[in-house]
Design an enzyme around this catalytic site. Structure first.
Site, PDB file in Angstrom:
ATOM      1  N   THR A 137     -67.424  -1.765   9.018  1.00  0.00           N
ATOM      2  CA  THR A 137     -66.052  -1.775   8.496  1.00  0.00           C
ATOM      3  C   THR A 137     -66.057  -1.980   6.990  1.00  0.00           C
ATOM      4  OG1 THR A 137     -65.075  -2.603  10.558  1.00  0.00           O
ATOM      5  CG2 THR A 137     -63.875  -3.062   8.524  1.00  0.00           C
ATOM      6  N   SER A 314     -18.481   2.119  -8.622  1.00  0.00           N
ATOM      7  CA  SER A 314     -17.711   0.955  -8.192  1.00  0.00           C
ATOM      8  C   SER A 314     -16.798   1.321  -7.037  1.00  0.00           C
ATOM      9  CB  SER A 314     -16.869   0.429  -9.360  1.00  0.00           C
ATOM     10  OG  SER A 314     -16.008  -0.602  -8.948  1.00  0.00           O
TER      11      SER A 314
END
Length: 435
Positions: A137, A314
Site C-alpha cells: 500500500t 438581494s
C-alpha cells in the site's frame, strides 16, 4: 443475490452486483467519517490503475503471474483507466492504516473485473497474490499520489495562465484610464489601470512558477520500495525495472527516487505543494478583495469599476447587484488556506519508518487543487473578462486634490505647497495655474 466472503474476523454478506469485497466493506464499517468516497477522485483512480498495470507487466515478465491472469488484470486496469465503475470505489479516503482501504478497494475491484473475463477458466485472480504482487500500500499509494498531484497541478497552472491573459486583455483595453491610488485607504497618486493590473499579472505569474517548481520533485517516485523503502518482497528485476515500465505506461518523465526510505518517512514535498496552493489563494484573496472595494457603491462607494452582473444580489432591494464572484473566490481561498493547516498536520504527526498520514495529506491537496482550479475558471469567465471601467468616475478621482497637490509638490516643493494650503483653498490654488 448475495455472496459470502470470509477473513480472519469472520464472514460478511455482500451484494453479488458489487465489484468490491470484504476488505472494502471492513473499511466502510470501521473507518468512515468524512463522506469523501474514493470515487470522487477519478484522476487518482486512473493513475492507480496504471500503477497496477505496470506491476502486472513486470510480474508477468518474470512469469510470477501467467499470461492469462495478466491479460485479465490488464483488461480490468484499462476499464478503470477509462473512468468506468466509479460507483464501486466507496471507501472513505480519510482513514487509518496508511491508506490500506484505498489499495484494497482497488485490488478487489480489479480482481472482480479480471475474474469476469476469466469466468470460464479453472483458475481465478487473487487480490493480494496476483493484483497486489510485489507491491505494498505504501509505495503504490505514494506513487499514485505523486503522479496525480502532478497531473492536476499542471491543469491548474494552465488555468492560472488563462486568468493572467484575461487580466492582460483588460489592462490593455483600459490602458490609458487613470484613477486614484490609495495607501492606508486614503487618497494617494494617480495610477493607470494598466499599471494597477500589471501588479496582479506579475503576482499570478510568480505563483504559477512557484507551483510548477514545487511539483517537479514529485516525478521522483518510490514504486518498488514496498513498505518502508527497502524493497523487501519484490524481486530484483521488479525493483530495477518497475519505474521504467510505469514511465512508458503513463507518459511522464518519471524517475526512481534515489532514497526510497526517505520517501516512506517524509512527506515534506507534499507540504511544499500545499504551501504554494495556499500562497496562490492568498493572491486570489488580495485581488478579489480589491475588486470588491473598487466596485463598491454605486453611490456610496468607490464605483470605479463595474463587475459583470450574474444574478440578483438581494431578496430585499430591487435591482441590487452584489460582487458575488469575488466573494465566492474569497470563500474558496479561505477554504484552501484552512485545508493547508490539515496538510501540515499530516507532516507533524509522522513517526519512525512510515508516515501513515500521507494519504490524508494527499487527498486534502487534491481537494485544494480542485477547489482552486474550479474557482479560477469561474473568476476568469464570470468576472475578469467582463469588467468595465467607470472612466468618468476615475477621471474625477485622478483630478481630485491629493493627486494635483502631489504633482504641485514635485514642481514647487513640499514646504511651499503647505504654505499655500494654509492661506488658500484647493480651488483657489488650482486657479493660480501653477502647474
Amino acid at each position: 443475490m448475495i455472496r459470502i466472503e470470509s477473513d480472519s474476523f469472520g464472514q460478511i454478506e455482500i451484494d453479488e452486483k458489487l465489484l468490491y469485497g470484504i476488505q472494502t466493506v471492513r473499511t466502510l464499517q470501521n473507518m468512515s467519517f468524512s463522506n469523501k468516497p474514493l470515487s470522487n477522485y477519478p484522476e487518482y483512480l486512473k493513475t492507480i490503475a496504471s500503477v497496477k498495470l505496470a506491476a502486472a507487466k513486470a510480474n508477468n515478465y518474470e512469469k510470477l503471474i501467467s499470461d492469462d491472469k495478466f491479460n485479465a488484470i490488464e483488461y480490468a486496469c484499462k476499464k478503470i483507466q477509462a473512468g468506468d465503475f466509479l460507483e464501486h470505489f466507496p471507501v472513505d479516503v480519510f482513514h487509518g492504516g496508511g491508506g490500506i482501504g484505498i489499495n484494497m478497494n482497488v485490488n478487489e475491484v480489479l480482481t472482480s473485473l479480471a475474474n469476469q473475463k476469466l469466468q470460464h477458466s479453472t483458475f481465478k485472480v487473487h487480490p493480494i497474490e496476483d493484483v497486489n504482487l510485489s507491491q505494498s500500500t505504501a509505495d503504490v499509494c505514494s506513487t499514485t499520489s505523486r503522479i496525480t498531484i502532478f497531473i492536476l497541478a499542471k491543469q491548474l497552472i494552465s488555468q492560472v495562465h488563462l486568468l493572467i491573459e484575461a487580466f492582460s486583455a483588460k489592462s490593455n483595453e483600459y490602458s490609458d484610464v487613470e484613477t486614484m491610488s490609495r495607501t492606508c485607504l486614503q487618497d494617494a497618486l494617480p495610477i493607470r489601470f494598466y499599471d494597477f493590473f500589471s501588479a496582479y499579472i506579475e503576482l499570478l505569474k510568480r505563483r504559477a512558477v512557484s507551483i510548477e517548481a514545487s511539483i517537479q520533485p514529485l516525478l521522483l517516485i518510490n514504486l518498488g520500495g514496498t513498505v518502508v523503502g527497502t524493497g523487501n518482497g519484490a524481486s530484483d528485476y521488479y525493483k530495477k525495472n518497475i519505474v521504467g515500465i510505469l514511465k512508458d505506461e503513463i507518459k511522464l518523465p518519471l524517475e526512481k527516487n534515489p532514497n526510497l526510505i526517505d520517501c516512506a518517512q517524509n512527506i515534506d514535498l507534499f507540504i511544499d505543494v500545499s504551501n504554494q496552493l495556499a500562497q496562490l489563494s492568498n493572491a486570489y484573496l488580495k485581488i478579489a478583495k480589491d475588486l470588491r472595494i473598487l466596485s463598491s457603491g454605486p453611490y456610496g462607494g468607490f464605483n470605479e469599476i463595474k463587475l459583470p452582473a450574474v444574478q440578483n444580489g438581494s431578496s430585499f432591494f430591487p435591482g441590487k447587484i452584489n460582487p458575488v464572484i469575488p466573494e465566492t473566490v474569497i470563500q474558496c481561498s479561505l477554504q484552501v488556506l484552512g485545508i493547508h493547516r490539515s496538510v501540515c498536520g499530516a507532516l507533524e504527526h509522522a513517526e519512525l519508518n512510515l508516515n501513515v498520514f500521507e494519504s490524508f495529506a494527499v487527498f486534502n491537496i487534491l481537494d485544494q487543487i480542485n477547489l482552486i482550479t474550479n474557482v479560477t475558471e469561474l473568476f476568469r469567465n464570470k468576472c475578469i473578462a467582463g469588467i468595465e471601467i467607470n472612466e468618468q468616475r476615475c477621471s474625477e478621482l485622478a483630478s481630485s486634490p491629493i493627486p494635483y497637490l502631489s504633482r504641485l509638490k514635485q514642481k514647487i516643493g513640499y514646504t511651499k505647497v503647505n504654505e499655500l494650503l494654509k492661506k488658500h483653498s484647493f480651488e483657489e490654488i488650482k486657479l493660480m495655474n501653477l502647474i
